[in-house]
Scaffold this motif. Structure first.
Motif, PDB file in Angstrom:
ATOM      1  N   LEU A 298       0.824  -1.213   0.000  1.00 21.89           N
ATOM      2  CA  LEU A 298       0.000   0.000   0.000  1.00 21.89           C
ATOM      3  C   LEU A 298       0.859   1.264   0.000  1.00 21.89           C
ATOM      4  O   LEU A 298       0.411   2.318  -0.410  1.00 21.89           O
ATOM      5  CB  LEU A 298      -0.933   0.008   1.217  1.00 21.89           C
ATOM      6  CG  LEU A 298      -2.282  -0.673   1.000  1.00 21.89           C
ATOM      7  CD1 LEU A 298      -2.127  -2.163   0.810  1.00 21.89           C
ATOM      8  CD2 LEU A 298      -3.226  -0.389   2.145  1.00 21.89           C
TER       9      LEU A 298
ATOM     10  N   ALA B 201      -8.157   0.095  -0.022  1.00 24.83           N
ATOM     11  CA  ALA B 201      -6.932   0.271  -0.822  1.00 24.83           C
ATOM     12  C   ALA B 201      -6.188  -1.044  -1.001  1.00 24.83           C
ATOM     13  O   ALA B 201      -5.309  -1.156  -1.862  1.00 24.83           O
ATOM     14  CB  ALA B 201      -6.030   1.311  -0.166  1.00 24.83           C
ATOM     15  N   SER B 202      -6.522  -2.056  -0.205  1.00 19.80           N
ATOM     16  CA  SER B 202      -5.887  -3.377  -0.359  1.00 19.80           C
ATOM     17  C   SER B 202      -6.495  -4.171  -1.514  1.00 19.80           C
ATOM     18  O   SER B 202      -5.921  -5.180  -1.952  1.00 19.80           O
ATOM     19  CB  SER B 202      -6.066  -4.210   0.929  1.00 19.80           C
ATOM     20  OG  SER B 202      -5.483  -3.564   2.020  1.00 19.80           O
TER      21      SER B 202
END
Ligand SMILES: Cc1cc2nc3c(=O)[nH]c(=O)nc-3n(C[C@H](O)[C@H](O)[C@H](O)COP(=O)(O)O)c2cc1C
Ligand code: SF4
Length: 438
Positions: free
Chosen positions: A16, A223-224
């Protein structure tokens, strides 16, 4: 300052955070050059149910504190119900010590935007919201700019990349209240009401935003999603531990040489993180720390080798929470630190339920008395008794979280309390703070 050994540096797994240091990382051009929106193109060719299964297979667990399995949460959204579905991203990040979501949105906002589009497609939502805390003006500006860029390039709006899928994404700034990070209070706030938690059941999966099926996920969780779509579930699971898969952003603050965000496979230890962060500041020795923000019970120097994953931290008697490790030294006072946190919880209590509203009010007063050198032995029993009446009896997690540092500091550092009460430590607060304290 300690220089990390190569085997400790190898613990870093930037996934990330991998773009954060690229020039203009927040611009769509940079993002596209570095794999950006490739996952979306792949996802839009897949069936939404297959995406939900992929996230289930990856073992991804929510990064907002509770670690709930993300794929399972997405799977709770009823399909074919004829109602609008919503994705709401929790970008409120108000927990003291926590600082992983705001840097992510500031440095790499498109990672979140791409995750939002894929997650919305998977749960069949045509409208998504990012609820960001009001004070985070800079991050919100970057995020709004990224959303506009995504619209301009056809990643948002009607018929995304000619797939037939439509999505509108709204960035909403809250007014800055910690309770609005609690997912149901967030939904009330988003609807224009005062932010206070809702009674559950019904859960947001069926009765969320505007009483419709809603997924609420943390920034880091969403966001993963693009890296999992690109790399696959097995690659994701190759990092971390059996039940806590993937990398995690650990935010280190306090008495260390290099505070900041360190993304490592889950299960890294504080000893390793400290090595990566250059060690303790000169003249300071580790005394106590939070593994995941101020709502998680304190740990002590004896816990340096606890694996920082959901299970490891729980086995040590605390909670992984938001992986905000706040490091305190032998020059810091656990009684005073706990008092400052309690001031925060007292201030942020929304007042809806009695145990939290009244309990935190009273505990702040007891702490002031102790820190002003006027505490009694009985005060320690009063604190534990009050915590007992808040924990598990409050309407939401804010009340529970407030008790964490009180009970854990009394467990590990009772002598520090006794030193104030028995006059061995000089008072830290003046008697003026005691007005109305008795
Ligand atoms: C008082 C309180 C504050 C919270 N603040 C946040 C927050 O700022 N961000 C967040 O993602 N979750 C926060 N949570 C947890 C959310 O209620 C919810 O569990 C989370 O957003 C779910 O996302 P996840 O499954 O992706 O972790 C908070 C919970 C409580 C009780
Ligand atoms: S626990 Fe505190 S914040 Fe949560 S509903 Fe009760 S008063 Fe409000």
């Amino acid at each position: 300052m300690t220089t990390p050994r190569p085997e400790t540096v190898a613990k870093l797994t930037p996934v990330l955070t991998k773009r954060w240091l690229s020039p203009d990382a927040w611009r769509i051009g940079t993002y596209e050059q570095l794999d950006g929106y490739a996952a979306l193109r792949k996802a839009l060719k897949a069936h939404p149910d297959d995406l939900i299964q992929l996230i289930k297979d990856s073992g991804l667990r929510g990064r907002g504190g509770a670690g709930f399995p993300t794929g399972l949460k997405w799977g709770f959204i009823p399909q074919g119900d004829g109602k609008p579905h919503y994705l709401v991203v929790n970008a409120d990040e108000g927990e003291p010590g926590t600082c992983k979501d705001l840097p992510l949105m500031t440095h790499d906002p498109h990672a979140l935007v791409e995750g939002v589009i894929i997650a919305s497609y998977a749960i069949r939502a045509n409208r998504a919201y990012i609820y960001i805390r009001g004070e985070a003006v800079h991050a919100a500006r970057r995020l709004r700019n990224a959303v506009q860029e995504a619209y301009d390039e056809g990643y948002l709006g009607r018929n995304i990349l000619r797939s037939g899928y439509d999505l509108e994404l709204v960035v909403h700034s809250g007014a800055g209240a910690y309770i609005c990070g609690e997912e149901t209070a967030l939904l009330d706030s988003l609807e224009g009401f005062r932010g206070q938690p809702r009674l559950r059941p019904p859960f947001p999966a069926t009765h969320g935003l505007y009483a419709s099926p809603t997924v609420v996920n943390n920034v880091g969780t969403i966001a993963s999603v693009p890296p999992i779509v690109l790399g696959g579930a097995d690659w994701w699971k190759s990092m971390g531990t059996e039940k806590s898969s993937g990398p995690m952003i650990y935010s280190l603050s306090g008495r260390i040489v290099n505070p900041g965000q360190y993304e490592c496979s889950m299960g890294v230890t504080l000893r390793e993180l400290l090595e990566l962060a250059g060690g303790m500041q000169p003249g300071h020795n580790l005394r106590f720390w939070t593994p995941g923000g101020s709502s998680t019970p304190l740990l002590a120097a004896e816990h340096l080798d606890v694996p920082l994953d959901f299970e490891g931290v729980a086995a040590a008697g605390s909670i992984l929470g938001t992986t905000a490790t706040q490091i305190f030294s032998d020059q810091d006072c656990p009684v005073y630190a706990t008092y400052r946190w309690l001031e925060f919880y007292h201030h942020e209590s929304c007042g809806k339920c009695t145990p939290c509203r009244e309990g935190n009010y009273w505990m702040v007063r007891v702490y002031r008395r102790i820190l002003a050198g006027q505490g009694t032995h009985e005060d320690l029993d009063t604190l534990l008794d009050t915590c007992d009446n808040i924990l598990g009896r409050s309407f939401c997690g804010l009340g529970d979280g407030a008790t964490s540092s009180v009970t854990s500091s009394l467990k590990y550092f009772k002598q520090d309390y006794l030193d104030y009460i028995e006059g061995r430590t000089a008072p830290k607060l003046s008697e003026k703070t005691l007005v109305g304290a008795h």
